[in-house]
Design a protein around this motif. Structure first.
Motif, PDB file in Angstrom:
ATOM      1  N   GLY A  48      13.105   4.598   4.919  1.00 51.95           N
ATOM      2  CA  GLY A  48      12.545   3.387   4.333  1.00 51.95           C
ATOM      3  C   GLY A  48      12.521   2.231   4.955  1.00 51.95           C
ATOM      4  O   GLY A  48      12.280   0.976   4.352  1.00 51.95           O
ATOM      5  N   GLU A  49      12.788   2.056   6.217  1.00 56.47           N
ATOM      6  CA  GLU A  49      12.996   0.737   7.169  1.00 56.47           C
ATOM      7  C   GLU A  49      11.232   0.330   7.640  1.00 56.47           C
ATOM      8  O   GLU A  49      10.418   1.108   7.387  1.00 56.47           O
ATOM      9  N   ILE A  50      11.276  -0.702   7.888  1.00 54.02           N
ATOM     10  CA  ILE A  50       9.959  -1.308   8.025  1.00 54.02           C
ATOM     11  C   ILE A  50       8.866  -0.327   9.184  1.00 54.02           C
ATOM     12  O   ILE A  50       7.514  -0.341   8.939  1.00 54.02           O
ATOM     13  N   THR A  51       9.524   0.107  10.187  1.00 51.47           N
ATOM     14  CA  THR A  51       8.564   0.892  11.111  1.00 51.47           C
ATOM     15  C   THR A  51       8.073   2.282  10.339  1.00 51.47           C
ATOM     16  O   THR A  51       6.927   2.699  10.427  1.00 51.47           O
ATOM     17  N   GLN A  52       8.972   3.051   9.370  1.00 52.45           N
ATOM     18  CA  GLN A  52       8.355   3.981   8.651  1.00 52.45           C
ATOM     19  C   GLN A  52       7.461   3.394   7.700  1.00 52.45           C
ATOM     20  O   GLN A  52       6.309   4.266   7.513  1.00 52.45           O
ATOM     21  N   VAL A  53       7.419   2.295   7.036  1.00 54.00           N
ATOM     22  CA  VAL A  53       6.641   1.970   5.815  1.00 54.00           C
ATOM     23  C   VAL A  53       5.358   1.814   6.716  1.00 54.00           C
ATOM     24  O   VAL A  53       4.411   2.314   6.229  1.00 54.00           O
ATOM     25  N   ALA A  54       5.302   1.118   8.009  1.00 54.11           N
ATOM     26  CA  ALA A  54       4.034   0.732   8.705  1.00 54.11           C
ATOM     27  C   ALA A  54       3.443   2.107   8.950  1.00 54.11           C
ATOM     28  O   ALA A  54       2.190   2.498   8.807  1.00 54.11           O
ATOM     29  N   TRP A  55       4.339   3.101   9.554  1.00 51.73           N
ATOM     30  CA  TRP A  55       3.850   4.441   9.935  1.00 51.73           C
ATOM     31  C   TRP A  55       3.139   5.264   8.780  1.00 51.73           C
ATOM     32  O   TRP A  55       2.055   5.716   8.964  1.00 51.73           O
ATOM     33  N   SER A  56       3.914   5.062   7.484  1.00 50.66           N
ATOM     34  CA  SER A  56       3.248   5.951   6.375  1.00 50.66           C
ATOM     35  C   SER A  56       1.898   5.081   6.061  1.00 50.66           C
ATOM     36  O   SER A  56       1.074   6.178   5.444  1.00 50.66           O
ATOM     37  N   ILE A  57       1.850   3.979   6.018  1.00 48.25           N
ATOM     38  CA  ILE A  57       0.586   3.547   5.702  1.00 48.25           C
ATOM     39  C   ILE A  57      -0.664   3.807   6.341  1.00 48.25           C
ATOM     40  O   ILE A  57      -1.558   4.149   5.925  1.00 48.25           O
ATOM     41  N   VAL A  58      -0.349   3.718   7.713  1.00 46.82           N
ATOM     42  CA  VAL A  58      -1.524   3.940   8.630  1.00 46.82           C
ATOM     43  C   VAL A  58      -1.503   5.686   8.683  1.00 46.82           C
ATOM     44  O   VAL A  58      -2.914   5.913   8.604  1.00 46.82           O
ATOM     45  N   SER A  59      -0.642   6.377   8.350  1.00 47.89           N
ATOM     46  CA  SER A  59      -0.864   7.860   8.249  1.00 47.89           C
ATOM     47  C   SER A  59      -1.649   8.279   6.846  1.00 47.89           C
ATOM     48  O   SER A  59      -2.407   9.092   6.889  1.00 47.89           O
ATOM     49  N   ARG A  60      -1.444   7.239   5.895  1.00 49.51           N
ATOM     50  CA  ARG A  60      -2.121   7.393   4.705  1.00 49.51           C
ATOM     51  C   ARG A  60      -3.525   7.121   4.830  1.00 49.51           C
ATOM     52  O   ARG A  60      -4.682   7.561   4.305  1.00 49.51           O
ATOM     53  N   SER A  61      -3.702   5.704   5.385  1.00 47.68           N
ATOM     54  CA  SER A  61      -4.908   5.073   5.096  1.00 47.68           C
ATOM     55  C   SER A  61      -6.176   5.594   6.328  1.00 47.68           C
ATOM     56  O   SER A  61      -7.215   4.975   6.266  1.00 47.68           O
ATOM     57  N   TYR A  62      -5.429   6.007   7.454  1.00 51.06           N
ATOM     58  CA  TYR A  62      -6.054   5.837   8.645  1.00 51.06           C
ATOM     59  C   TYR A  62      -6.936   4.814   9.126  1.00 51.06           C
ATOM     60  O   TYR A  62      -7.792   4.648   9.839  1.00 51.06           O
ATOM     61  N   SER A  63      -6.219   3.692   8.901  1.00 45.18           N
ATOM     62  CA  SER A  63      -6.864   2.411   9.295  1.00 45.18           C
ATOM     63  C   SER A  63      -5.465   1.443   9.382  1.00 45.18           C
ATOM     64  O   SER A  63      -4.346   1.531   9.008  1.00 45.18           O
ATOM     65  N   GLN A  97       6.322   0.321  20.140  1.00 48.33           N
ATOM     66  CA  GLN A  97       5.297   0.510  21.250  1.00 48.33           C
ATOM     67  C   GLN A  97       4.525   1.975  21.461  1.00 48.33           C
ATOM     68  O   GLN A  97       3.616   1.967  21.824  1.00 48.33           O
ATOM     69  N   ILE A  98       5.498   2.902  21.268  1.00 41.82           N
ATOM     70  CA  ILE A  98       4.893   4.224  21.239  1.00 41.82           C
ATOM     71  C   ILE A  98       3.857   4.506  20.268  1.00 41.82           C
ATOM     72  O   ILE A  98       2.731   4.955  20.596  1.00 41.82           O
ATOM     73  N   PHE A  99       4.024   4.233  18.930  1.00 44.28           N
ATOM     74  CA  PHE A  99       3.185   4.274  17.863  1.00 44.28           C
ATOM     75  C   PHE A  99       1.869   3.484  18.230  1.00 44.28           C
ATOM     76  O   PHE A  99       0.831   3.975  18.288  1.00 44.28           O
ATOM     77  N   ALA A 100       1.969   2.292  18.945  1.00 47.36           N
ATOM     78  CA  ALA A 100       0.856   1.370  19.037  1.00 47.36           C
ATOM     79  C   ALA A 100      -0.082   1.906  20.054  1.00 47.36           C
ATOM     80  O   ALA A 100      -1.356   2.009  19.869  1.00 47.36           O
ATOM     81  N   LEU A 101       0.778   2.349  21.118  1.00 49.09           N
ATOM     82  CA  LEU A 101      -0.369   3.058  22.117  1.00 49.09           C
ATOM     83  C   LEU A 101      -0.941   4.459  21.661  1.00 49.09           C
ATOM     84  O   LEU A 101      -1.816   4.703  22.334  1.00 49.09           O
ATOM     85  N   PHE A 102      -0.097   5.085  20.793  1.00 51.07           N
ATOM     86  CA  PHE A 102      -0.688   6.366  20.584  1.00 51.07           C
ATOM     87  C   PHE A 102      -1.753   6.083  19.434  1.00 51.07           C
ATOM     88  O   PHE A 102      -3.010   6.555  19.618  1.00 51.07           O
ATOM     89  N   TYR A 103      -1.567   5.327  18.361  1.00 48.72           N
ATOM     90  CA  TYR A 103      -2.547   5.214  17.132  1.00 48.72           C
ATOM     91  C   TYR A 103      -3.659   4.293  17.497  1.00 48.72           C
ATOM     92  O   TYR A 103      -4.772   4.528  16.940  1.00 48.72           O
ATOM     93  N   VAL A 104      -3.117   3.163  18.306  1.00 50.83           N
ATOM     94  CA  VAL A 104      -4.477   1.956  18.322  1.00 50.83           C
ATOM     95  C   VAL A 104      -5.734   2.296  18.935  1.00 50.83           C
ATOM     96  O   VAL A 104      -6.752   2.405  18.670  1.00 50.83           O
ATOM     97  N   PRO A 105      -5.481   2.955  20.271  1.00 53.00           N
ATOM     98  CA  PRO A 105      -6.695   3.526  21.042  1.00 53.00           C
ATOM     99  C   PRO A 105      -7.542   4.695  20.338  1.00 53.00           C
ATOM    100  O   PRO A 105      -8.654   4.579  20.461  1.00 53.00           O
ATOM    101  N   ALA A 106      -6.654   5.655  19.568  1.00 55.49           N
ATOM    102  CA  ALA A 106      -7.324   6.640  19.078  1.00 55.49           C
ATOM    103  C   ALA A 106      -8.152   6.025  17.917  1.00 55.49           C
ATOM    104  O   ALA A 106      -9.285   6.315  17.409  1.00 55.49           O
ATOM    105  N   SER A 107      -7.702   4.899  16.959  1.00 57.94           N
ATOM    106  CA  SER A 107      -8.546   4.249  16.009  1.00 57.94           C
ATOM    107  C   SER A 107      -9.743   3.597  16.608  1.00 57.94           C
ATOM    108  O   SER A 107     -10.716   3.157  15.810  1.00 57.94           O
ATOM    109  N   LEU A 108      -9.940   3.408  17.836  1.00 62.65           N
ATOM    110  CA  LEU A 108     -10.778   2.516  18.297  1.00 62.65           C
ATOM    111  C   LEU A 108     -11.756   3.551  19.025  1.00 62.65           C
ATOM    112  O   LEU A 108     -12.743   3.341  19.711  1.00 62.65           O
TER     113      LEU A 108
END
Lengths: 222, 226
Positions: A167-182, B71-82
């Motif tokens: 439930g920390e901030i990285t997971q929050v961001a991760w779950s938001i992007v995985s849900r919304s694909y944006s 950094q791993i997430f950013a480099l993995f997801y951001v290019p894919a989203s573009l």
């Protein structure tokens, strides 16, 4: 850049940020206490007691923090230790950080010139008194930069809590992007800046503390 | 429940060994690219151009101040989203290169700074070319001095390749998660995985000690005794 995803999820991110702070503070506390204790024991010479402390320290330093977290969180229940993700993250990161802190403490203690230690012993000081009067006042300012770095690492590695859903901030961001694909870029950037501000505060505080203690040391000698 | 049984995990040890090789390969690729990034950043940080030094400084502070996982997430997801498709192993190794590049740049700068300036001047005074001074005076000593901190970096690299499991790179930790699910033996699985990482790191430390001893062999200075 479109900041909408950040604003829309501001509340969740805030909650995640607080959880990150909670994990970080608790894990840093464990790391400091366990690491200082282990470092003092390991610097006090050789023998079975030192070996007993060095073994877990080397095991913790030789394996990934993520695997340690998995071992505790998933493996714990098989031996009757059932923890929620938050607690598992705190304990795993705290012990992992403690192993690294103990190295810093040991190095700082060993940096105290040996003749001082010998003369104090010759004067009949007990090890506890020697530690308090001679070793620690000199070792603490020396150890602060490296210990600060380890605590900064603990804050950064608290992001691993995301992987066991703490439930920390990285997971929050991760779950938001995985849900919304944006919202990938703005969300990860926001979270990155969040960590950066904490780590910058910590390194500034560490430098300030180091300067203060060094000044006080030189004043009391001058 | 309760009793240890390594059997189910050990029957899958071939999978784990293969995945361990993937982890090692990623760590090696990560180290090589981190050295390239770190060398470039060190050159920039030591350059005479002020803006170059500033860029290097900001790079190191930002990269070291944020978690590798972000950094791993950013480099993995951001290019894919573009719409830029990058294989996960490539974006993972790139993240390792960027993260460890910041640390190795400091190691490289430290190694270069560890060679006394007087020796470089003496070499030049004896008529050596700049390149020859670097080759005969600077590198032999700087290399030996950077081996211990670089070993530390390499050991960290081996451990943090485990983070690439979060973007589904099929390395040791992801394989471990599969084995845990297949065997329903989490305690045994993660114990075995931890031991495999420990073996890899121990082998690295032993190897590094041998290399360092070889590099230092001819560095004993006469008169200093040993």
């Amino acid at each position: 850049m479109d900041l909408d995803p950040v604003i829309r999820n501001a509340f969740d991110l805030l909650e995640g940020g607080l959880t990150t702070l909670g994990i970080s503070v608790a894990a840093c506390g464990i790391a400091l206490v366990a690491g200082t204790t282990a470092g003092i024991v390991r610097s006090s010479g050789s023998g079975p007691r030192t070996m007993l402390v060095s073994l877990p320290v080397n095991l913790l330093r030789g394996t990934p923090a993520l695997v340690q977290m998995y071992l505790l969180y998933y493996g714990g229940p098989s031996v009757g230790i059932t923890l929620d993700a938050f607690t598992a993250a705190v304990i795993a990161l705290g012990l992992n950080g403690g192993a690294y802190v103990s190295e810093c403490v040991r190095a700082a203690i060993l940096a105290v010139p040996h003749p001082q230690v010998e003369s104090a012993r010759a004067l009949g000081m007990s090890y506890a008194l020697l530690l308090r009067r001679i070793i620690l006042p000199q070792a603490i300012p020396v150890g602060i930069p490296s210990i600060t770095n380890e605590l900064i690492d603990v804050v950064k590695w608290s992001s691993l809590g995301a992987i066991i859903v703490a439930g920390e901030i990285t997971q929050v961001a991760w779950s938001i992007v995985s849900r919304s694909y944006s919202g990938y870029a703005p969300l990860f950037l926001t979270v990155g800046l969040f960590y950066l501000s904490i780590t910058l505060c910590l390194s500034t505080a560490g430098r300030w503390l180091e300067n203060r203690l060094t000044q006080r040391m030189s004043r009391s000698h001058g | 429940m309760g009793s240890w049984d390594f059997g189910p995990v050990l029957t899958r040890v071939d999978q784990l060994a293969l995945a361990a090789l993937v982890s090692l390969w990623i760590a090696a690729a990560g180290l090589a690219s981190a050295l390239a990034v770190g060398g470039a950043v060190a050159l920039l940080a030591n350059s005479r151009v002020r803006i170059g030094r500033l860029v290097a400084r900001v790079y190191v502070e930002v990269v070291r101040g944020t978690p590798l996982l972000i950094q791993i997430f950013a480099l993995f997801y951001v290019p894919a989203s573009l719409g830029i498709q990058v294989p996960n192993i490539v974006s993972g190794i790139t993240a390792l290169a960027i993260y460890f590049g910041a640390y190795t740049s400091e190691v490289i700068r430290g190694g270069l700074a560890s060679v006394p300036q007087g020796q470089i001047e003496a070499g030049r005074a004896l008529g050596m070319s700049g390149m020859l001074v670097v080759k005969r005076v600077v590198l032999p000593q700087a290399l030996a001095n950077v081996i211990p901190p670089l070993t530390g970096q390499a050991a960290s690299l081996i451990k943090v390749t485990s983070l690439l499991s979060a973007i589904a790179v099929n390395e040791l930790t992801l394989r471990g998660a599969f084995v845990m699910v297949q065997t329903r033996r989490p305690l045994e699985t993660w114990t075995v995985i931890a031991i495999v990482y420990l073996i890899m790191n121990t082998a690295l430390l032993i190897g590094a000690r041998v290399v360092e001893a070889r590099l230092r062999r001819h560095l004993h200075r006469p008169g200093k005794g040993r």
